[in-house]
Enzyme design. Structure first.
Site, PDB file in Angstrom:
ATOM      1  N   GLU A  37     -14.274  19.992 -21.347  1.00 51.64           N
ATOM      2  CA  GLU A  37     -15.444  20.169 -22.035  1.00 51.64           C
ATOM      3  C   GLU A  37     -15.464  21.724 -22.788  1.00 51.64           C
ATOM      4  O   GLU A  37     -15.659  21.686 -23.965  1.00 51.64           O
ATOM      5  CB  GLU A  37     -16.732  19.740 -21.651  1.00 51.64           C
ATOM      6  CG  GLU A  37     -16.710  18.181 -21.179  1.00 51.64           C
ATOM      7  CD  GLU A  37     -16.676  17.206 -22.494  1.00 51.64           C
ATOM      8  OE1 GLU A  37     -16.832  17.986 -23.398  1.00 51.64           O
ATOM      9  OE2 GLU A  37     -16.455  16.088 -22.175  1.00 51.64           O
ATOM     10  N   TYR A 120     -25.026  20.121 -24.901  1.00 53.74           N
ATOM     11  CA  TYR A 120     -23.934  19.313 -25.128  1.00 53.74           C
ATOM     12  C   TYR A 120     -23.091  19.255 -23.708  1.00 53.74           C
ATOM     13  O   TYR A 120     -23.035  18.086 -23.163  1.00 53.74           O
ATOM     14  CB  TYR A 120     -23.147  19.644 -26.273  1.00 53.74           C
ATOM     15  CG  TYR A 120     -21.812  18.685 -25.919  1.00 53.74           C
ATOM     16  CD1 TYR A 120     -21.721  17.470 -26.140  1.00 53.74           C
ATOM     17  CD2 TYR A 120     -20.635  19.392 -25.514  1.00 53.74           C
ATOM     18  CE1 TYR A 120     -20.657  16.646 -25.836  1.00 53.74           C
ATOM     19  CE2 TYR A 120     -19.647  18.594 -25.556  1.00 53.74           C
ATOM     20  CZ  TYR A 120     -19.702  17.225 -25.431  1.00 53.74           C
ATOM     21  OH  TYR A 120     -18.329  16.498 -25.289  1.00 53.74           O
ATOM     22  N   ASP A 138     -22.846  15.214 -29.636  1.00 51.01           N
ATOM     23  CA  ASP A 138     -22.142  16.413 -29.875  1.00 51.01           C
ATOM     24  C   ASP A 138     -22.216  15.943 -31.597  1.00 51.01           C
ATOM     25  O   ASP A 138     -22.841  15.109 -31.979  1.00 51.01           O
ATOM     26  CB  ASP A 138     -20.798  16.159 -29.519  1.00 51.01           C
ATOM     27  CG  ASP A 138     -20.072  14.967 -29.895  1.00 51.01           C
ATOM     28  OD1 ASP A 138     -20.646  13.961 -30.145  1.00 51.01           O
ATOM     29  OD2 ASP A 138     -18.804  15.221 -30.206  1.00 51.01           O
ATOM     30  N   CYS A 192     -15.495   6.490 -36.942  1.00 50.18           N
ATOM     31  CA  CYS A 192     -16.701   6.927 -37.874  1.00 50.18           C
ATOM     32  C   CYS A 192     -16.416   8.391 -38.111  1.00 50.18           C
ATOM     33  O   CYS A 192     -17.342   9.361 -37.780  1.00 50.18           O
ATOM     34  CB  CYS A 192     -18.007   6.475 -37.089  1.00 50.18           C
ATOM     35  SG  CYS A 192     -19.484   6.665 -38.268  1.00 50.18           S
ATOM     36  N   CYS A 199     -14.307   2.296 -41.943  1.00 50.27           N
ATOM     37  CA  CYS A 199     -15.349   1.227 -41.587  1.00 50.27           C
ATOM     38  C   CYS A 199     -14.881  -0.239 -41.368  1.00 50.27           C
ATOM     39  O   CYS A 199     -15.331  -0.928 -40.553  1.00 50.27           O
ATOM     40  CB  CYS A 199     -16.272   1.410 -42.815  1.00 50.27           C
ATOM     41  SG  CYS A 199     -17.210   2.648 -42.757  1.00 50.27           S
ATOM     42  N   CYS A 202     -14.352  -0.622 -37.612  1.00 50.49           N
ATOM     43  CA  CYS A 202     -15.639  -0.481 -36.865  1.00 50.49           C
ATOM     44  C   CYS A 202     -16.180  -1.598 -36.067  1.00 50.49           C
ATOM     45  O   CYS A 202     -16.442  -2.646 -36.747  1.00 50.49           O
ATOM     46  CB  CYS A 202     -16.690   0.108 -37.790  1.00 50.49           C
ATOM     47  SG  CYS A 202     -18.201   0.676 -36.932  1.00 50.49           S
ATOM     48  N   CYS A 208     -24.655  -1.639 -39.122  1.00 50.85           N
ATOM     49  CA  CYS A 208     -24.736  -0.295 -39.347  1.00 50.85           C
ATOM     50  C   CYS A 208     -25.659  -0.154 -40.559  1.00 50.85           C
ATOM     51  O   CYS A 208     -25.486  -0.713 -41.605  1.00 50.85           O
ATOM     52  CB  CYS A 208     -23.244   0.209 -39.740  1.00 50.85           C
ATOM     53  SG  CYS A 208     -23.136   1.978 -40.450  1.00 50.85           S
TER      54      CYS A 208
END
Length: 297
Positions: A37, A120, A138, A192, A199, A202, A208
DNA sequence: AATACGTGGAA
DNA sequence: TTTCCAAGTAT
């Protein structure tokens, strides 16, 4: 959409399409997740991958990193960028080793108290390493929420709403919630995306809000492009690069040669590196990475 | 609440 | 070539 329609779609999609990243392996410790991270802050996955593997072999526990020479740590950080992260990670490792039994904490408040760990990263470690149900926000998640929930093309600046907005998407079950957090990030990172969202791939296209609104363009403030050439950041990078590449301490002349354009700027940047603890000056006037053993002959 | 803080790949 | 941007944090 209904309460958890989104996670109902996201979880099967994640199970089928998640990238096989090394820090997601089931046997990775909290320490491995924390290192990943920190390295991933503002840094692409492709550049982190090889370095993360090296670090976990070399320093498998927090106490191992804490015991290392800071010069070695900075050299191992290489050209990953933002080297203060390496300094703070080593400082965090020392606290974990000394105060937490060499085990990365599993709760957000304790994680937040560690150097280099912010809102985060604390939640990412709690969720991904320990399966906690906490919203992980994030840039990817903020973009997914902006589009799927609010119908906006971009996320804009971080806001207080981000955390509750994201938490509202998490299912009640703790493990499912943690996987949903990972899936939200993965969706933002691979489908995304900021430029040219895919899309058609997705899993939540029909849910959406941005899609339903006809994909309106972003009408908010445009972010100012970050400059690079001639900035202090570039000069600091040059100076540090000289020290990383040298086998030991170097004389002032070596650093002067790294930035001839503006001696005053060079001096200011060297000073800021000293203040940050990224560089040390020896008694004889030479400069070195912190803790570098003197090779004087 | 802006701003500083590295680096390199893709568009 | 320039611009954008990549799992943020600290001040």
């Amino acid at each position: 959409m209904t309460a958890h329609a989104l996670s109902d779609r996201l979880l099967p999609w994640y199970a089928a399409h998640a990238r096989d990243l090394p820090w997601r392996a089931p046997d990775v410790t909290g320490w491995g997740v924390l290192v990943s991270e920190i390295m991933l802050q503002q840094t692409p996955v492709a550049r982190v991958d090889p370095l993360w593997r090296e670090w976990l072999v070399r320093w498998p526990r927090p106490s191992d990193l804490a015991a290392a020479s800071t010069a070695d740590v900075l050299r191992a950080w290489g050209r990953l960028g933002y080297p203060r992260r390496a300094l703070r990670l080593q400082a965090a490792a020392a606290v974990i080793a000394e105060e937490h039994g060499d085990v990365v904490p599993d709760d957000v408040p304790t994680l937040l108290a560690l150097p280099g760990i912010g809102a985060y990263t604390a939640r990412a470690v709690a969720a991904f390493a320990y399966g906690r149900r906490c919203p992980v926000v994030d840039t990817n998640v903020r973009r997914v929420v902006a589009r799927a929930v609010h119908g906006r093309a971009e996320a804009g600046d971080a806001a207080a709403r981000d955390l509750p907005d994201t938490e509202a998407l998490l299912p009640p079950d703790e493990d499912a919630a943690a996987r949903t957090s990972a899936a939200l990030m993965e969706l933002g990172a691979t489908v995304c995306v900021a430029r040219g969202p895919r899309c058609t791939d997705c899993p939540v296209l029909d849910l959406c809000a941005w899609q339903h609104a006809g994909r309106p363009a972003w009408d908010g403030p445009v972010r100012r492009a970050q400059r690079w050439a001639g900035t202090d950041r570039q000069v600091r990078g040059r100076l540090l690069d000289v020290l990383r590449g040298a086998p030991g301490p170097v004389g002032p002349d070596a650093l002067e040669a790294a930035w001839l354009t503006d001696p005053a700027q060079r001096a200011r940047c060297l000073d800021s590196l000293l203040v940050d603890g990224l560089v040390e000056q020896l008694a004889d006037g030479r400069f070195a990475l912190p803790g570098e053993s003197d090779d004087s002959s």
